[in-house]
Design an enzyme around this catalytic site. Structure first.
Site, PDB file in Angstrom:
ATOM      1  N   GLU A 157       0.842  -1.194   0.000  1.00  0.00           N
ATOM      2  CA  GLU A 157       0.000   0.000   0.000  1.00  0.00           C
ATOM      3  C   GLU A 157       0.877   1.244   0.000  1.00  0.00           C
ATOM      4  OE1 GLU A 157      -3.054   0.371   2.942  1.00  0.00           O
ATOM      5  OE2 GLU A 157      -3.768  -1.672   2.664  1.00  0.00           O
ATOM      6  N   HIS A 197      -4.862   6.540  -0.388  1.00  0.00           N
ATOM      7  CA  HIS A 197      -4.061   5.338  -0.190  1.00  0.00           C
ATOM      8  C   HIS A 197      -4.572   4.236  -1.112  1.00  0.00           C
ATOM      9  CE1 HIS A 197      -7.335   4.081   2.552  1.00  0.00           C
ATOM     10  NE2 HIS A 197      -6.846   2.856   2.473  1.00  0.00           N
TER      11      HIS A 197
END
Length: 123
Positions: free
Chosen positions: A25, A71
């Site tokens: 991520e 994100h």
């Protein structure tokens, strides 16, 4: 602050960041100008892992134009997790999640309480 849109260039950048970070991520802070999300700040000390990304709140810019966060979810699930909903209010009111496979439609915006929020894409 009322956000009414996001720049196409920013969406393209976020999708590319998702591809480049995969399978980890990424996370960054979104900034706005005149109600348009137009920039992402990557904070020093940010860590991206396969199942999470974290940033140091002490590194948040002291800026009235901070609007939220962006994100990625490498698993492709473009919905906020419980951890996301707990994180969102600490960084602003508008939050973009980018999902695998990082195509032009693999993103959504959410409010700080995790509710979906529509944004116009501005060229």
């Amino acid at each position: 602050m009322n956000i009414r849109g996001i720049r196409q260039e920013l969406i393209s950048l976020l999708l590319e960041m998702g591809r480049e970070s995969h399978p980890n991520e990424f996370v960054g802070v979104l900034k706005e100008r005149n109600g348009i999300l137009n920039e992402i700040d990557l904070l020093p000390g940010t860590v991206g892992r396969e199942n999470s990304a974290s940033l140091f709140y002490d590194m948040m810019p002291l800026d009235t134009h901070v609007a939220g966060s962006a994100h990625s979810h490498p698993n492709g699930v473009i919905q906020p997790s419980l951890a996301d909903v707990n994180f969102f209010p600490r960084t602003g009111r508008y939050h973009i999640i980018i999902g695998y496979p990082y195509g032009k439609d693999n993103w959504k915006c959410f409010t700080a309480d995790g509710e979906p929020c529509s944004l116009d894409v501005i060229s």
